[in-house]
Scaffold this motif. Structure first.
Motif, short mmCIF file in Angstrom:
data_model
loop_
_atom_site.label_atom_id
_atom_site.label_comp_id
_atom_site.label_asym_id
_atom_site.label_seq_id
_atom_site.Cartn_x
_atom_site.Cartn_y
_atom_site.Cartn_z
N LEU A 16 0.82 -1.22 0.00
CA LEU A 16 0.00 0.00 0.00
C LEU A 16 0.85 1.26 0.00
CD1 LEU A 16 -2.81 -1.01 2.54
CD2 LEU A 16 -2.91 -1.00 0.03
N MET A 17 2.14 1.14 0.16
CA MET A 17 3.02 2.30 0.21
C MET A 17 3.20 2.86 -1.21
SD MET A 17 6.52 2.41 2.39
CE MET A 17 5.64 1.78 3.81
N PRO A 18 2.82 4.12 -1.44
CA PRO A 18 2.85 4.64 -2.81
C PRO A 18 4.24 5.00 -3.32
CG PRO A 18 2.05 6.33 -1.30
CD PRO A 18 2.25 5.09 -0.48
N ASP A 19 5.08 5.53 -2.45
CA ASP A 19 6.38 6.04 -2.89
C ASP A 19 7.41 4.91 -2.86
OD1 ASP A 19 8.74 7.43 -3.37
OD2 ASP A 19 8.04 9.21 -2.29
N TRP A 20 8.20 4.79 -3.93
CA TRP A 20 9.18 3.71 -4.02
C TRP A 20 10.30 3.88 -3.02
CZ3 TRP A 20 14.27 4.73 -5.34
CH2 TRP A 20 14.53 6.00 -5.85
N ARG A 21 10.58 5.14 -2.62
CA ARG A 21 11.65 5.36 -1.65
C ARG A 21 11.30 4.78 -0.29
NH1 ARG A 21 11.97 10.11 -4.92
NH2 ARG A 21 10.14 10.90 -3.83
N PHE A 22 10.04 4.95 0.12
CA PHE A 22 9.60 4.35 1.38
C PHE A 22 9.57 2.82 1.28
CE2 PHE A 22 7.75 8.64 1.73
CZ PHE A 22 8.28 9.01 2.97
N GLY A 23 9.26 2.32 0.08
CA GLY A 23 9.30 0.88 -0.13
C GLY A 23 10.69 0.31 0.05
N LEU A 24 11.68 1.00 -0.51
CA LEU A 24 13.07 0.56 -0.33
C LEU A 24 13.49 0.64 1.14
CD1 LEU A 24 14.85 2.16 -3.43
CD2 LEU A 24 14.20 -0.23 -3.09
N LEU A 25 13.02 1.68 1.84
CA LEU A 25 13.36 1.82 3.26
C LEU A 25 12.76 0.67 4.07
CD1 LEU A 25 14.68 3.60 5.42
CD2 LEU A 25 12.50 4.80 5.64
N LEU A 26 11.50 0.30 3.77
CA LEU A 26 10.87 -0.80 4.48
C LEU A 26 11.55 -2.12 4.15
CD1 LEU A 26 8.61 -1.73 6.34
CD2 LEU A 26 7.10 -1.89 4.35
N ALA A 27 11.97 -2.31 2.90
CA ALA A 27 12.69 -3.53 2.54
C ALA A 27 14.02 -3.62 3.28
CB ALA A 27 12.92 -3.57 1.03
N GLY A 28 14.73 -2.50 3.37
CA GLY A 28 15.98 -2.50 4.14
C GLY A 28 15.76 -2.78 5.61
N PHE A 29 14.68 -2.23 6.16
CA PHE A 29 14.35 -2.50 7.55
C PHE A 29 14.05 -3.99 7.76
CE2 PHE A 29 10.95 -3.11 10.69
CZ PHE A 29 11.58 -2.65 11.84
N SER A 30 13.34 -4.60 6.82
CA SER A 30 13.00 -6.03 6.94
C SER A 30 14.26 -6.89 6.92
CB SER A 30 12.05 -6.43 5.81
OG SER A 30 10.87 -5.65 5.83
N ILE A 31 15.19 -6.59 6.01
CA ILE A 31 16.44 -7.35 5.95
C ILE A 31 17.26 -7.13 7.23
CG2 ILE A 31 18.58 -7.69 4.70
CD1 ILE A 31 16.12 -8.72 3.25
N GLY A 32 17.29 -5.89 7.71
CA GLY A 32 18.00 -5.61 8.94
C GLY A 32 17.41 -6.33 10.13
N PHE A 33 16.09 -6.44 10.17
CA PHE A 33 15.44 -7.18 11.25
C PHE A 33 15.81 -8.65 11.23
CE2 PHE A 33 11.86 -9.69 12.87
CZ PHE A 33 11.79 -9.21 14.17
#
Length: 224
Positions: free
Chosen positions: A25-42
């Motif tokens: 549901l996140m519209p901006d690709w930059r926030f999507g990349l941030l969430l993906a990085g957070f998931s890998i970091g977790f």
């Protein structure tokens, strides 16, 4: 962070679905990349097993998604500057989704899933499907790694080769993995028949199931 592994299976499953919805549901690709990085970091902070193999597969997935989406959008007349954010957004969504459910699969044993499902009074068939789905996939991943090691021993190098060769060798693993999966399914069904699995019979659990799934009930000595 190791206590996170002992969370109730349904709590982890709900969290994975929430992360997946946030990613899609996140519209901006930059926030999507941030969430993906957070998931890998977790995953790294939680010390999830098999993370190196997952990252290799995730990197290949990102490469395939980016390549296919960029090529498709260019064929439709989109400029490269507009195609790149769309492809990056799709790759980030898939990466976040796979990371979320990878955590659920790698930290949930079949026993903990059965305990949580029994405590929730789920129907026997739903309990069986959940335990097999999230319990067998890590086993198949280990079998896939063993097949890859056997390929390396026979001279089929799959690491330092071009992408088309790597894809061809990866497809060569599919047939033995499929055969093993069919044999495993037959063994599971035979074991269920031997142990008298009955869809109409409720089961109990010896685990203490709450927000966390304790590995065993406290003994009388420890309770004192």
């Amino acid at each position: 962070m190791k206590r996170v592994h002992e969370l109730n299976f349904f709590v982890k499953l709900a969290a994975a679905f929430a992360v997946m919805l946030a990613a899609w549901l996140m519209p901006d690709w930059r926030f999507g990349l941030l969430l993906a990085g957070f998931s890998i970091g977790f995953l790294r902070l939680a010390r999830v097993s098999g993370l190196r193999g997952y990252l290799k597969g995730a990197g290949l997935l990102v490469l395939l998604v980016m390549t296919s989406w960029i090529a498709n959008l260019l064929l439709q007349g989109q400029p490269l500057a507009a195609a790149l954010p769309i492809a990056a957004s799709m790759a980030a969504r898939l990466l976040t989704t796979t990371a979320a459910f990878y955590f659920v699969m790698e930290t949930s044993t079949p026993g903990s899933i059965l305990a949580a499902a029994s405590a929730a009074r789920l129907p026997p068939m739903a309990t069986l499907v959940l335990s097999l789905t999230f319990g067998v996939i890590p086993m198949l991943r280990e079998d896939l790694e063993r097949i890859a090691d056997a390929q390396r021993a026979r001279g089929m190098e799959i690491d330092d080769v071009p992408l088309p060769v790597r894809l061809r060798f990866a497809l060569a693993r599919g047939i033995p993995l499929l055969v093993h999966a069919i044999r495993m399914a037959h063994a599971i069904s035979l074991s269920l028949s031997i142990y008298g699995f009955d869809m109409h019979r409720k089961r109990t659990t010896w685990r203490n199931v709450g927000l966390l799934v304790e590995p065993r009930l406290p003994s009388q000595g420890s309770a004192e």
